[in-house]
Design a protein around this motif. Structure first.
Motif, PDB file in Angstrom:
ATOM      1  N   PHE A 235      27.152 -46.575 -24.520  1.00 34.34           N
ATOM      2  CA  PHE A 235      26.795 -47.461 -23.404  1.00 34.34           C
ATOM      3  C   PHE A 235      25.547 -48.213 -23.834  1.00 34.34           C
ATOM      4  O   PHE A 235      24.493 -47.589 -23.971  1.00 34.34           O
ATOM      5  CB  PHE A 235      26.465 -46.663 -22.142  1.00 34.34           C
ATOM      6  CG  PHE A 235      27.622 -45.901 -21.563  1.00 34.34           C
ATOM      7  CD1 PHE A 235      28.733 -46.556 -21.048  1.00 34.34           C
ATOM      8  CD2 PHE A 235      27.597 -44.504 -21.524  1.00 34.34           C
ATOM      9  CE1 PHE A 235      29.791 -45.843 -20.504  1.00 34.34           C
ATOM     10  CE2 PHE A 235      28.649 -43.797 -20.975  1.00 34.34           C
ATOM     11  CZ  PHE A 235      29.749 -44.457 -20.469  1.00 34.34           C
TER      12      PHE A 235
ATOM     13  N   LEU B 139      22.920 -46.464 -25.815  1.00 31.60           N
ATOM     14  CA  LEU B 139      22.990 -45.008 -25.690  1.00 31.60           C
ATOM     15  C   LEU B 139      24.312 -44.464 -26.246  1.00 31.60           C
ATOM     16  O   LEU B 139      25.385 -44.894 -25.847  1.00 31.60           O
ATOM     17  CB  LEU B 139      22.890 -44.631 -24.204  1.00 31.60           C
ATOM     18  CG  LEU B 139      23.031 -43.146 -23.919  1.00 31.60           C
ATOM     19  CD1 LEU B 139      21.688 -42.451 -24.020  1.00 31.60           C
ATOM     20  CD2 LEU B 139      23.648 -42.927 -22.550  1.00 31.60           C
TER      21      LEU B 139
ATOM     22  N   ALA C 256      26.696 -41.992 -25.808  1.00 33.58           N
ATOM     23  CA  ALA C 256      27.023 -40.977 -24.799  1.00 33.58           C
ATOM     24  C   ALA C 256      27.922 -39.888 -25.380  1.00 33.58           C
ATOM     25  O   ALA C 256      27.859 -38.727 -24.952  1.00 33.58           O
ATOM     26  CB  ALA C 256      27.686 -41.626 -23.596  1.00 33.58           C
TER      27      ALA C 256
ATOM     28  N   PRO D 280      23.763 -29.600 -20.611  1.00 34.54           N
ATOM     29  CA  PRO D 280      22.797 -30.092 -19.628  1.00 34.54           C
ATOM     30  C   PRO D 280      23.218 -31.414 -18.994  1.00 34.54           C
ATOM     31  O   PRO D 280      24.127 -32.083 -19.509  1.00 34.54           O
ATOM     32  CB  PRO D 280      21.513 -30.281 -20.446  1.00 34.54           C
ATOM     33  CG  PRO D 280      21.831 -29.960 -21.855  1.00 34.54           C
ATOM     34  CD  PRO D 280      23.253 -29.542 -21.972  1.00 34.54           C
TER      35      PRO D 280
ATOM     36  N   GLY E  54      23.534 -35.173 -18.305  1.00 33.62           N
ATOM     37  CA  GLY E  54      23.403 -36.299 -19.226  1.00 33.62           C
ATOM     38  C   GLY E  54      23.981 -36.023 -20.605  1.00 33.62           C
ATOM     39  O   GLY E  54      23.910 -36.872 -21.493  1.00 33.62           O
ATOM     40  N   ALA E  55      24.586 -34.846 -20.793  1.00 32.22           N
ATOM     41  CA  ALA E  55      25.109 -34.474 -22.119  1.00 32.22           C
ATOM     42  C   ALA E  55      26.342 -35.273 -22.510  1.00 32.22           C
ATOM     43  O   ALA E  55      26.695 -35.337 -23.681  1.00 32.22           O
ATOM     44  CB  ALA E  55      25.436 -32.979 -22.146  1.00 32.22           C
ATOM     45  N   GLY E  56      27.041 -35.852 -21.507  1.00 36.65           N
ATOM     46  CA  GLY E  56      28.240 -36.641 -21.808  1.00 36.65           C
ATOM     47  C   GLY E  56      29.525 -36.004 -21.293  1.00 36.65           C
ATOM     48  O   GLY E  56      30.628 -36.483 -21.588  1.00 36.65           O
ATOM     49  N   LYS E  57      29.402 -34.973 -20.464  1.00 37.78           N
ATOM     50  CA  LYS E  57      30.581 -34.231 -19.996  1.00 37.78           C
ATOM     51  C   LYS E  57      31.507 -35.122 -19.159  1.00 37.78           C
ATOM     52  O   LYS E  57      32.715 -35.200 -19.405  1.00 37.78           O
ATOM     53  CB  LYS E  57      30.141 -32.991 -19.180  1.00 37.78           C
ATOM     54  CG  LYS E  57      29.195 -32.068 -19.920  1.00 37.78           C
ATOM     55  CD  LYS E  57      28.784 -30.858 -19.098  1.00 37.78           C
ATOM     56  CE  LYS E  57      28.037 -31.173 -17.802  1.00 37.78           C
ATOM     57  NZ  LYS E  57      26.703 -31.789 -18.011  1.00 37.78           N
ATOM     58  N   SER E  58      30.942 -35.789 -18.148  1.00 37.32           N
ATOM     59  CA  SER E  58      31.789 -36.644 -17.297  1.00 37.32           C
ATOM     60  C   SER E  58      32.346 -37.820 -18.088  1.00 37.32           C
ATOM     61  O   SER E  58      33.486 -38.249 -17.867  1.00 37.32           O
ATOM     62  CB  SER E  58      30.996 -37.155 -16.088  1.00 37.32           C
ATOM     63  OG  SER E  58      30.658 -36.078 -15.233  1.00 37.32           O
ATOM     64  N   THR E  59      31.551 -38.340 -19.033  1.00 35.12           N
ATOM     65  CA  THR E  59      32.040 -39.445 -19.875  1.00 35.12           C
ATOM     66  C   THR E  59      33.245 -38.984 -20.695  1.00 35.12           C
ATOM     67  O   THR E  59      34.219 -39.733 -20.855  1.00 35.12           O
ATOM     68  CB  THR E  59      30.909 -39.945 -20.797  1.00 35.12           C
ATOM     69  OG1 THR E  59      29.816 -40.360 -19.976  1.00 35.12           O
ATOM     70  CG2 THR E  59      31.365 -41.104 -21.660  1.00 35.12           C
TER      71      THR E  59
ATOM     72  N   GLN F 111      33.268 -35.680  -9.950  1.00 31.06           N
ATOM     73  CA  GLN F 111      32.050 -34.903  -9.696  1.00 31.06           C
ATOM     74  C   GLN F 111      31.575 -35.102  -8.255  1.00 31.06           C
ATOM     75  O   GLN F 111      31.170 -34.157  -7.595  1.00 31.06           O
ATOM     76  CB  GLN F 111      30.975 -35.348 -10.701  1.00 31.06           C
ATOM     77  CG  GLN F 111      29.743 -34.485 -10.700  1.00 31.06           C
ATOM     78  CD  GLN F 111      28.823 -34.811 -11.889  1.00 31.06           C
ATOM     79  OE1 GLN F 111      29.212 -35.512 -12.819  1.00 31.06           O
ATOM     80  NE2 GLN F 111      27.615 -34.307 -11.840  1.00 31.06           N
TER      81      GLN F 111
HETATM   82  P1  ADP Z   1      27.032 -35.375 -17.759  1.00 26.93           P
HETATM   83  O1  ADP Z   1      28.297 -35.480 -16.987  1.00 26.93           O
HETATM   84  O2  ADP Z   1      27.073 -34.417 -18.901  1.00 26.93           O
HETATM   85  O3  ADP Z   1      25.850 -35.093 -16.864  1.00 26.93           O
HETATM   86  P2  ADP Z   1      27.443 -38.207 -18.230  1.00 26.93           P
HETATM   87  O4  ADP Z   1      28.672 -38.262 -19.032  1.00 26.93           O
HETATM   88  O5  ADP Z   1      27.531 -38.552 -16.784  1.00 26.93           O
HETATM   89  O6  ADP Z   1      26.725 -36.790 -18.442  1.00 26.93           O
HETATM   90  O7  ADP Z   1      26.377 -39.189 -18.875  1.00 26.93           O
HETATM   91  C1  ADP Z   1      26.058 -39.179 -20.269  1.00 26.93           C
HETATM   92  C2  ADP Z   1      25.049 -40.280 -20.523  1.00 26.93           C
HETATM   93  O8  ADP Z   1      25.699 -41.541 -20.398  1.00 26.93           O
HETATM   94  C3  ADP Z   1      23.883 -40.295 -19.541  1.00 26.93           C
HETATM   95  O9  ADP Z   1      22.716 -40.676 -20.240  1.00 26.93           O
HETATM   96  C4  ADP Z   1      24.298 -41.346 -18.536  1.00 26.93           C
HETATM   97  O10 ADP Z   1      23.169 -41.960 -17.947  1.00 26.93           O
HETATM   98  C5  ADP Z   1      25.081 -42.328 -19.389  1.00 26.93           C
HETATM   99  N1  ADP Z   1      26.154 -43.021 -18.664  1.00 26.93           N
HETATM  100  C6  ADP Z   1      27.211 -42.432 -18.065  1.00 26.93           C
HETATM  101  N2  ADP Z   1      28.036 -43.348 -17.542  1.00 26.93           N
HETATM  102  C7  ADP Z   1      27.481 -44.563 -17.817  1.00 26.93           C
HETATM  103  C8  ADP Z   1      27.864 -45.919 -17.539  1.00 26.93           C
HETATM  104  N3  ADP Z   1      29.004 -46.203 -16.881  1.00 26.93           N
HETATM  105  N4  ADP Z   1      27.046 -46.890 -17.993  1.00 26.93           N
HETATM  106  C9  ADP Z   1      25.920 -46.619 -18.670  1.00 26.93           C
HETATM  107  N5  ADP Z   1      25.500 -45.375 -18.967  1.00 26.93           N
HETATM  108  C10 ADP Z   1      26.270 -44.349 -18.544  1.00 26.93           C
END
Ligand code: ADP
Ligand code: MG
Length: 267
Positions: free
Chosen positions: A28, A31, A33, A52, A54-59, A100
């Motif tokens: 992103f 970053l 991710a 933790p 921000g680790a990238g799990k949801s991504t 989530q």
């Molecule tokens: P987790 O689910 O492990 O908490 P996320 O996958 O939500 O982590 O996020 C991983 C990183 O990617 C974080 O730094 C978050 O801010 C960033 N991020 C997630 N989705 C987006 C997006 N759509 N645009 C920009 N940054 C994103």
């Protein structure tokens, strides 16, 4: 892993995993991710993804369920490549997910949430059919909803509107909605988030029932360690977008690097 025996001694090779994701990367802006993440899930298996915030799990879930396009990597489900398919096509193949953040419609009843999911699965939903056809459920639709309501213990709240439910029941409705497409693979993003002990217990029990009665494979993002121990046979640990560990649940939870990164335990 180096094979210790040749295939003539093992005529029954391991079946291909249900899901195989290899080398998934997602950036992103500046970053990273996800960086070169690979996971696999066997048919009927439950694995957990921990790490933790921000680790990238949801991504990772977004890339695997088709909500986001990965920049790199391949995803194979039941022998079929998924990279060019969107979320609806992936769900038709038998992949379901929950989000989530809870996403229910305030004034709609529990049963209607499941009915909408059922109609979108069968292709009967939509504006024109609602305007021109009776929207009364068929017997088959009714039975399919009832089976999920019974499975999750939601039959006593089926006529309640979603905004009158506890968060615990709301999360069960989301699970029920995902189950309506009879998935072979279910992604659950923090199902115990915001729940108290009793509600978490109820969710764990519901997921055990789904595992037992439907043999659904599950990928579980979860912070509640007892729930992970109870449901998952293997764990993947993500930290800053990279896999830092994976293996059997107990081995990973006892790993000192994992405890330092994830559980905040000094090594
Ligand atoms: P987790 O689910 O492990 O908490 P996320 O996958 O939500 O982590 O996020 C991983 C990183 O990617 C974080 O730094 C978050 O801010 C960033 N991020 C997630 N989705 C987006 C997006 N759509 N645009 C920009 N940054 C994103
Ligand atoms: Mg997340």
């Amino acid at each position: 892993m180096t094979p210790t025996t040749d295939s003539t001694e093992h005529p029954n090779e391991q079946p291909a995993p249900l899901l195989q994701a290899s080398g998934i990367s997602k950036r992103f802006a500046g970053l990273m991710a996800l960086a070169d993440v690979s996971i696999q899930v066997g048919a009927g298996e439950t694995v957990a993804v921990i790490g933790p915030n921000g680790a990238g799990k949801s991504t990772l879930f977004n890339c695997l369920s088709g909500v986001l396009r990965a920049d790199r990597g391949t995803v194979t489900f039941d022998g079929q490549r998924l990279e060019s398919l969107g979320p609806t096509q992936r769900s038709r193949l038998g992949i379901a997910r929950t989000f989530q953040r809870i996403e229910l419609f305030g004034g709609m009843t529990v049963r209607d949430h499941l009915m909408v999911a059922e109609r979108s699965r069968s292709g009967r939903g939509g504006l024109w059919s609602d305007l021109f056809r009776s929207s009364k459920p068929t017997e088959e639709e009714y039975d399919r909803c009832q089976a999920v309501l019974d499975l999750l213990g939601l039959d006593d709240v089926e006529d309640r509107s979603a905004d009158s439910l506890s968060l615990g029941k709301g999360r069960l409705v989301e699970l029920g909605r995902a189950l309506m497409c009879e998935p072979r693979l279910l992604f659950l993003d923090e199902p115990s988030s915001g729940l108290d002990r009793n509600e978490t217990e109820e969710m764990s029990l519901a997921l055990e029932t789904v595992q037992r009665e439907h043999g659904t494979a599950v990928v579980l993002i979860e912070h509640d360690v007892p729930m992970v121990q109870r449901l998952a046979t293997r764990i993947y640990v993500l930290d800053y977008g990279s896999l830092i560990a994976s293996g059997n649940t107990m081995d990973v939870l006892e790993d000192e690097v994992v405890r330092a990164a994830y559980l905040g335990v000094a090594t």
